[in-house]
Design an enzyme around this catalytic site. Structure first.
Site, PDB file in Angstrom:
ATOM      1  N   THR A  39       1.427   4.192  -9.822  1.00 41.65           N
ATOM      2  CA  THR A  39       0.220   3.298  -9.518  1.00 41.65           C
ATOM      3  C   THR A  39      -0.895   3.982  -8.551  1.00 41.65           C
ATOM      4  O   THR A  39      -0.636   4.735  -7.598  1.00 41.65           O
ATOM      5  CB  THR A  39       0.773   2.180  -8.901  1.00 41.65           C
ATOM      6  OG1 THR A  39       1.646   1.597  -9.509  1.00 41.65           O
ATOM      7  CG2 THR A  39      -0.426   1.272  -8.542  1.00 41.65           C
ATOM      8  N   VAL A  50      11.728   4.077 -10.969  1.00 38.88           N
ATOM      9  CA  VAL A  50      10.874   3.977 -12.313  1.00 38.88           C
ATOM     10  C   VAL A  50      11.375   5.173 -13.301  1.00 38.88           C
ATOM     11  O   VAL A  50      11.590   4.860 -14.612  1.00 38.88           O
ATOM     12  CB  VAL A  50       9.315   4.214 -12.119  1.00 38.88           C
ATOM     13  CG1 VAL A  50       8.405   4.539 -13.307  1.00 38.88           C
ATOM     14  CG2 VAL A  50       8.787   3.192 -11.096  1.00 38.88           C
ATOM     15  N   ARG A  53      11.840  -0.283   0.081  1.00 39.49           N
ATOM     16  CA  ARG A  53      10.731   0.353   0.276  1.00 39.49           C
ATOM     17  C   ARG A  53       9.358  -0.764   0.933  1.00 39.49           C
ATOM     18  O   ARG A  53       9.311  -1.653   0.322  1.00 39.49           O
ATOM     19  CB  ARG A  53      10.145   1.028  -0.976  1.00 39.49           C
ATOM     20  CG  ARG A  53      10.967   2.381  -1.308  1.00 39.49           C
ATOM     21  CD  ARG A  53      10.660   2.624  -2.571  1.00 39.49           C
ATOM     22  NE  ARG A  53      10.931   1.784  -3.630  1.00 39.49           N
ATOM     23  CZ  ARG A  53      10.505   2.061  -5.117  1.00 39.49           C
ATOM     24  NH1 ARG A  53       9.966   2.683  -5.440  1.00 39.49           N
ATOM     25  NH2 ARG A  53      10.811   0.838  -6.061  1.00 39.49           N
ATOM     26  N   CYS A  69       4.908  -2.291  -4.714  1.00 32.62           N
ATOM     27  CA  CYS A  69       3.780  -2.493  -5.570  1.00 32.62           C
ATOM     28  C   CYS A  69       2.975  -3.630  -4.639  1.00 32.62           C
ATOM     29  O   CYS A  69       1.784  -3.167  -4.389  1.00 32.62           O
ATOM     30  CB  CYS A  69       4.367  -2.973  -6.878  1.00 32.62           C
ATOM     31  SG  CYS A  69       4.894  -1.945  -7.821  1.00 32.62           S
TER      32      CYS A  69
END
Length: 428
Positions: free
Chosen positions: A124, A20, A335, A264
């Site tokens: 997040t 990110v 991940r 996510c």
């Protein structure tokens, strides 16, 4: 404050240079002074030398960010007046939010926070986390008062690792701020680099909630398709054929069954359910979807074992090749990959499992999961082969080459529809 944002003297400090933070730092670094901070010194050295091991940025893209430099020394970002925090927000072994990276990043920024500074979070989180969990840390460490001495914004990341079409600049950005003026400031800042434009949310909590439901919605949709796959498998109907037929209607959503991992979709719903439970509401649909998706690795392993038994292949001591470890195709990101669930379950059956993934770093696989990757597998070696990730290398191999990795009597499980139905023995 809006004048500050448009001033050429504004200096951005971006904390966390992973999937990110780095693309964000590069885009801003083409237009204004940016210092990218990460606690991993090796990561800093690699980026300084023009190498990004996540493969999100090329050496030329790093070079084009003329106003960007990297550091692991917190003192180097003390002169910044706007900080963007992009650290991971994982879950622990009990599926509870792990805010430790976020708290530590907030503590670090708190040590160098000054009057008038803005701290923007992209990680997040559940609704309320920025103002209820992070802001108190900033206040405690800095000795400053929120919304008087310093301000906050929240603009959730929407990065899709490995996606070269939907980049940070081409994905619409949700922005927000701790008061109307800060909200306008944050929005103006992101509009400098986001060609797709922005959506200014009415509050930080609204922006946090919007982010966490994006992936929760996808998780529930995939759970539905996974459950349909379980039903159709029992009925002896090919799931992909059903989905192709149903997909001929214009408003049928094109989801596919499979493992749900990554940073996510497999994580965010737990942040929302954690917050819901803390206020006395116990989610049903969201938890059911998570439970079903988390069970798919075990289901795949059990289906494979049943197929091996039907072919009179001895399961105990058998050799199984798992092709792919990354959580998605054409990407080195491991991940929260759920391929590890298949591997663990097969090992419970005492299978000897080899894992092959040309995209994944051997050091990362060993560090994260204790898995030693195999080199290019040999032909006629395995009792079963699972195509777990649809890397382009696997697609290019074709059915014959993949089939030849197995012994004369073996089982080929195509988990990702890399092959035609007739070319594999099993698929979801």
């Amino acid at each position: 404050m809006t004048n500050l944002i448009t001033s050429p003297n504004l200096k951005l400090g971006i904390i966390g240079l992973g999937y990110v933070g780095l693309p964000l730092a590069v885009e801003f670094g083409r237009k204004r002074v940016v210092i990218g901070f990460d606690i991993n010194q090796q990561r800093i050295e690699e980026l300084t030398n023009g190498f990004d091991k996540t493969l999100e940025m090329t050496s030329n893209e790093l070079k084009d960010a003329a106003y960007l430099r990297f550091t692991s020394d917190l003192e180097d970002i003390r002169g910044c007046n706007c900080f963007i925090i992009t650290v991971p927000t994982p879950i622990d072994e009990h599926k509870r939010p792990d805010l430790m990276p976020l708290i530590r990043a907030s503590e670090a920024v708190g040590r160098i926070l000054k009057q008038g500074d803005i701290v923007i979070y992209e990680s997040t989180v559940y609704p309320g986390c920025t103002e209820e969990d992070c802001v108190p840390v900033l206040e405690r460490v800095s000795g400053l008062t929120f919304n008087r001495d310093f301000f906050c914004g929240y603009s959730p990341e929407r990065i899709n690792p490995g996606d070269k079409e939907h980049r940070v600049t081409t994905i619409k950005k949700v922005t927000s701020g701790s008061n109307p003026e800060v909200a306008a400031t944050v929005d103006a800042l992101y509009n400098e680099i986001i060609s797709a434009g922005t959506h200014r949310a009415t509050s930080i909590r609204v922006a946090e909630a919007a982010k966490v439901i994006e992936n929760t919605q996808r998780d529930i949709n995939i759970a539905l398709i996974n459950e349909l796959a379980l039903i159709f498998n029992r009925l002896g109907i090919d799931t992909e054929a059903v989905l192709e037929a149903a997909g001929s209607k214009w408003n049928f959503l094109p989801f596919r069954p499979g493992l749900v991992g990554g940073h996510c979709i497999g994580v965010d719903p737990y942040y929302l359910t954690h917050k819901a439970q803390s206020i006395g509401y116990h989610p049903e649909v969201i938890i059911a979807g998570r439970r079903l998706n988390d069970s798919m690795g075990r289901y795949v392993a059990s289906q494979l074992v049943k197929a091996m038994i039907k072919r009179r292949i001895q399961v105990d001591g058998s050799r199984v090749l798992v092709m792919g470890l990354a959580f998605k195709e054409n990407c080195p990101d491991i991940r929260n990959t759920r391929v590890v669930d298949i591997i663990a379950e097969l090992r419970e059956f005492r299978c000897d499992v080899d894992v092959y993934d040309p995209w994944v770093s051997e050091a990362d696989a060993k560090h994260e999961y204790g898995i030693t990757l195999t080199e290019m597998p040999q032909q006629q070696t395995y009792d079963a082969v699972i195509v777990a990730v649809s890397h382009r290398e696997f697609k290019n191999m074709g059915a014959k080459a993949i089939r030849n990795l197995g012994k004369s009597t073996s089982v080929l499980y195509d988990l990702k529809y890399v092959l035609a139905q007739s070319e594999s023995d099993l698929r979801l």
